[in-house]
Design a protein around this motif. Structure first.
Motif, PDB file in Angstrom:
ATOM      1  N   ALA A 198       2.201  10.807  -3.106  1.00 53.82           N
ATOM      2  CA  ALA A 198       1.290  11.405  -2.120  1.00 53.82           C
ATOM      3  C   ALA A 198       0.735  12.731  -2.632  1.00 53.82           C
ATOM      4  O   ALA A 198       1.373  13.390  -3.442  1.00 53.82           O
ATOM      5  CB  ALA A 198       2.042  11.638  -0.828  1.00 53.82           C
ATOM      6  N   TYR A 223       0.832  -1.197   0.000  1.00 55.61           N
ATOM      7  CA  TYR A 223       0.000   0.000   0.000  1.00 55.61           C
ATOM      8  C   TYR A 223       0.866   1.247   0.000  1.00 55.61           C
ATOM      9  O   TYR A 223       0.581   2.232  -0.639  1.00 55.61           O
ATOM     10  CB  TYR A 223      -0.922   0.025   1.232  1.00 55.61           C
ATOM     11  CG  TYR A 223      -2.174  -0.745   1.002  1.00 55.61           C
ATOM     12  CD1 TYR A 223      -3.324  -0.111   0.559  1.00 55.61           C
ATOM     13  CD2 TYR A 223      -2.206  -2.113   1.177  1.00 55.61           C
ATOM     14  CE1 TYR A 223      -4.472  -0.828   0.311  1.00 55.61           C
ATOM     15  CE2 TYR A 223      -3.340  -2.843   0.928  1.00 55.61           C
ATOM     16  CZ  TYR A 223      -4.478  -2.192   0.500  1.00 55.61           C
ATOM     17  OH  TYR A 223      -5.604  -2.912   0.246  1.00 55.61           O
ATOM     18  N   ALA A 224       1.942   1.133   0.749  1.00 53.76           N
ATOM     19  CA  ALA A 224       2.740   2.314   1.013  1.00 53.76           C
ATOM     20  C   ALA A 224       3.379   2.896  -0.236  1.00 53.76           C
ATOM     21  O   ALA A 224       3.622   4.094  -0.297  1.00 53.76           O
ATOM     22  CB  ALA A 224       3.806   1.979   2.034  1.00 53.76           C
ATOM     23  N   GLN A 225       3.646   2.081  -1.248  1.00 54.14           N
ATOM     24  CA  GLN A 225       4.298   2.631  -2.432  1.00 54.14           C
ATOM     25  C   GLN A 225       3.485   3.724  -3.084  1.00 54.14           C
ATOM     26  O   GLN A 225       4.023   4.605  -3.734  1.00 54.14           O
ATOM     27  CB  GLN A 225       4.626   1.521  -3.426  1.00 54.14           C
ATOM     28  CG  GLN A 225       5.958   0.862  -3.094  1.00 54.14           C
ATOM     29  CD  GLN A 225       6.395  -0.140  -4.134  1.00 54.14           C
ATOM     30  OE1 GLN A 225       5.595  -0.580  -4.936  1.00 54.14           O
ATOM     31  NE2 GLN A 225       7.653  -0.505  -4.111  1.00 54.14           N
ATOM     32  N   SER A 226       2.185   3.674  -2.901  1.00 53.32           N
ATOM     33  CA  SER A 226       1.361   4.727  -3.485  1.00 53.32           C
ATOM     34  C   SER A 226       1.642   6.071  -2.818  1.00 53.32           C
ATOM     35  O   SER A 226       1.306   7.119  -3.355  1.00 53.32           O
ATOM     36  CB  SER A 226      -0.117   4.384  -3.374  1.00 53.32           C
ATOM     37  OG  SER A 226      -0.469   4.237  -2.032  1.00 53.32           O
ATOM     38  N   TRP A 227       2.313   6.018  -1.657  1.00 59.33           N
ATOM     39  CA  TRP A 227       2.635   7.271  -0.975  1.00 59.33           C
ATOM     40  C   TRP A 227       3.768   8.021  -1.635  1.00 59.33           C
ATOM     41  O   TRP A 227       3.976   9.191  -1.379  1.00 59.33           O
ATOM     42  CB  TRP A 227       2.952   7.002   0.492  1.00 59.33           C
ATOM     43  CG  TRP A 227       1.706   6.583   1.162  1.00 59.33           C
ATOM     44  CD1 TRP A 227       1.246   5.314   1.318  1.00 59.33           C
ATOM     45  CD2 TRP A 227       0.706   7.439   1.676  1.00 59.33           C
ATOM     46  NE1 TRP A 227       0.024   5.330   1.906  1.00 59.33           N
ATOM     47  CE2 TRP A 227      -0.331   6.626   2.146  1.00 59.33           C
ATOM     48  CE3 TRP A 227       0.578   8.818   1.792  1.00 59.33           C
ATOM     49  CZ2 TRP A 227      -1.477   7.146   2.719  1.00 59.33           C
ATOM     50  CZ3 TRP A 227      -0.549   9.331   2.373  1.00 59.33           C
ATOM     51  CH2 TRP A 227      -1.566   8.490   2.816  1.00 59.33           C
ATOM     52  N   LEU A 228       4.502   7.316  -2.493  1.00 62.78           N
ATOM     53  CA  LEU A 228       5.504   8.033  -3.280  1.00 62.78           C
ATOM     54  C   LEU A 228       4.817   9.070  -4.149  1.00 62.78           C
ATOM     55  O   LEU A 228       5.407  10.023  -4.616  1.00 62.78           O
ATOM     56  CB  LEU A 228       6.271   7.047  -4.168  1.00 62.78           C
ATOM     57  CG  LEU A 228       7.157   6.059  -3.410  1.00 62.78           C
ATOM     58  CD1 LEU A 228       7.647   4.980  -4.352  1.00 62.78           C
ATOM     59  CD2 LEU A 228       8.331   6.793  -2.795  1.00 62.78           C
TER      60      LEU A 228
END
Lengths: 296, 175
Positions: B174, B167-172
Motif C-alpha cells: 500500500a 486484488y487485496a494482495q497489492s495492499w501489502l
C-alpha cells in the motif's frame, strides 16, 4: 350509457398503455444505460465516499473515520478530463488534496502543491480512466438488478434500481476492503497473508460481509444520474484463520456519485503552474489507500 | 596555436597529437556522461508512478530490495518469481501462467510467450470490461458464452477460484 361505458373502457386502455410504456425489464434497462453512457460527449460528476473502521480486541478499542470528496469533468469530444479529490481524516482533521488532469494526451497530477507530468505509453487507456461513467454503468451490467420503483433526481423522473454485483466483483471489493482496513489498524497484518496459498475462510466471509448498489437512471434518456454503493465487513478470527478472543474489525464504506450536465459545454484548462512540474519523489499518503488504489 | 572544434565551439584545445587524443577522450567521456545522466533522469521519470502502478494495479507486489535486481524496482508474483518492474511494464517479462488451471483460455504448456491478461482474453474471443468499484475500477473478461472472469484471476491462472486476495494482495504494498 353505451357511450359512457366506451369512454370508461378507453380511459382504462389509455392508463394501461401508459403503464406499459413505462415498463422496461432489468436487462433492457442495463443495455440502454450502457448505450447511453457510451454516447455522451461530456458530463460533470461529484462523489462522496465515507469509510469507518472499528478495531476491537480484549484490551483495545480504536477507530478510523475518513471522507473523500471528488468532483470531476469529462469532455470526450476534446479527449480531456479532470478530477479533484479531497480526503479528510476525521480523527486528526487533516485534509489531503489531489488533482489530476488529462489534456492533449498528457497527464498531470497535483499533490499538495507539487505537480508531476507523466510519460504515457497508452494515452487512450488513461482517457478511459478519466471517463468515469461507463465503469459505473458496467457495474450495473454485471449485477443482478431489480427495478424497485420511480424517484426524482434533480427534477428528473428516474427508475430506482437495487443491485447485487456478481461474485467476482464482490470478491474484489471485499478482499480489498479487508486489506484497506489494515492500513489504519493498530493490529498488524497476519504474516500468513503473504503466503501464496493463503485465502480467507469462504463461508464466514460471505456471512459477514455485504455489498449493495442502488442506482437511479433517468427514464427519458436512460442516463445514470446517481449511484450509491455500500460495502460492510465484519472481520472475525474465523475469517482470518487466527485465534484471538473478542477480536473484530468492522469496516463500512459508503459511496455516492452524482452525474450532471450531460452534453453541456465543458472547459478543462491546465493551470500554467503545471508546466513547472517536477519528478514525483514519493508515494501517496497511506490514507488515500483506505479508499482504494492510488489511481482515481 | 589553438583550434576550435565544431561540435563544442566554446572549447579550445591544443593541437599536439597526445593532447588531441587526451582532449578527444575527455570530450567523449563528458558526452557519454551527459548522455548517461539524461538517460538515467528520463528512466527515473518514466519509472516513477506508471511502472509501480502497473505492477500494483495488476495485483502484484512492487518492491525495491538492495539484494535483488541491483536495487531497482521489481514486480514480484505469487510464485515468488519476479521481473524488473520496467520490463513488466513494457510487457517483456511477466508471471508464469499455469495453463492447466485454465485450459481453454491459456497458452499451451511450455510456451515461452508471456501472455498478458488482454491477450488471453481477446484470443479466447472475450472482451475486457472495466467495472467500477468503490476501491477503484477492476477489469473483467467477458467470454463469448457470457461467463466472466476477473482479469487478475486470468493472469494468475486462477479463474473461477475463491480468490478473495487477488486484488487485496497489492495492499501489502500500500502507498
Amino acid at each position: 350509457m353505451k357511450n359512457f361505458s366506451a369512454i370508461i373502457a378507453l380511459a382504462f386502455l389509455l392508463l394501461l398503455s401508459t403503464a406499459f410504456a413505462e415498463d422496461v425489464s432489468a436487462d433492457q434497462l442495463k443495455q440502454m444505460t450502457i448505450k447511453s453512457a457510451d454516447e455522451v460527449a461530456s458530463y460533470d460528476y461529484s462523489r462522496m465516499a465515507q469509510t469507518a473502521i472499528v478495531y476491537k480486541n480484549e484490551s483495545l478499542e480504536d477507530g478510523f473515520v475518513a471522507t473523500k470528496t471528488t468532483v470531476g469533468k469529462v469532455n470526450l469530444t476534446a479527449q480531456s478530463g479532470w478530477w479533484s479529490h479531497q480526503l479528510k481524516d476525521t480523527g486528526t482533521g487533516e485534509v489531503l488534496l489531489w488533482q489530476g488532469y488529462f489534456i492533449n494526451g498528457k497527464e498531470y497530477w497535483k499533490e499538495g502543491d507539487n505537480w508531476t507530468e507523466f510519460i504515457l505509453n497508452d494515452s487512450r487507456a488513461v482517457m478511459e480512466d478519466y471517463n468515469d461513467l461507463p465503469g459505473q454503468a458496467e457495474l450495473l451490467n454485471y449485477s443482478d438488478m431489480i427495478i424497485t420503483g420511480s424517484e426524482e433526481i434533480e427534477g428528473l423522473d428516474c427508475y430506482k434500481i437495487t443491485a447485487e454485483p456478481i461474485a467476482a466483483v464482490q470478491k474484489a471489493i471485499i478482499g480489498t476492503q479487508i486489506f484497506a482496513s489494515y492500513l489504519a489498524s493498530p493490529f498488524s497484518l497476519p504474516d500468513e497473508f503473504e503466503a501464496d496459498d493463503f485465502d480467507f475462510e469462504n463461508t464466514s466471509i460471505i456471512e459477514n460481509s455485504d455489498v449493495s448498489v442502488t442506482a437511479w437512471v433517468s427514464k427519458n434518456d436512460s442516463l445514470l444520474r446517481r449511484m450509491s454503493i455500500d460495502s460492510s465487513l465484519n472481520l472475525t478470527p474465523a475469517i482470518l484463520k487466527i485465534y484471538e478472543q473478542n477480536f473484530t474489525i468492522q469496516s463500512t464504506l459508503h459511496e455516492t456519485t452524482d452525474y450532471t450536465d450531460f452534453d453541456q459545454p465543458v472547459q478543462i484548462e491546465l493551470p500554467t503552474e503545471a508546466l513547472n512540474s517536477s519528478y514525483r519523489m514519493q508515494g501517496a499518503d497511506w490514507r488515500w489507500g483506505v479508499f482504494g488504489l492510488v489511481e482515481p | 596555436m589553438t583550434q576550435t572544434k565544431g561540435i563544442f565551439p566554446m572549447i579550445s584545445v591544443q593541437t599536439r597529437p597526445a593532447a588531441k587524443i587526451l582532449t578527444a577522450f575527455i570530450i567523449l567521456a563528458m558526452f557519454c556522461l551527459s548522455t548517461l545522466c539524461c538517460a538515467t533522469a528520463l528512466a527515473a521519470q518514466a519509472s516513477t508512478d506508471p511502472v509501480r502502478t502497473h505492477c500494483v494495479s495488476s495485483g502484484y507486489l512492487y518492491r525495491t530490495t538492495p539484494s535483488l535486481n541491483g536495487g531497482q524496482g521489481i514486480c514480484s508474483f505469487p510464485d515468488n518469481s519476479w521481473c524488473d518492474a520496467n520490463e513488466f511494464y513494457n510487457g517483456s517479462c511477466g508471471p508464469r501462467l499455469t495453463p492447466n488451471i485454465l485450459p481453454g483460455y491459456a497458452f499451451a504448456t511450455g510456451s515461452t510467450k508471456v501472455a498478458s491478461m488482454q491477450e488471453i482474453c481477446i484470443s479466447s474471443g472475450g472482451r475486457i470490461k472495466s467495472v467500477h468499484t468503490p476501491y477503484g475500477d477492476i477489469a473483467i473478461c467477458v467470454f463469448p458464452d457470457g461467463t466472466t472472469c476477473d482479469a487478475k484471476a486470468i493472469s494468475e491462472g486462477r479463474c473461477g477460484a475463491d480468490y478473495w486476495t487477488i486484488y487485496a494482495q497489492s495492499w501489502l504494498n500500500a502507498p
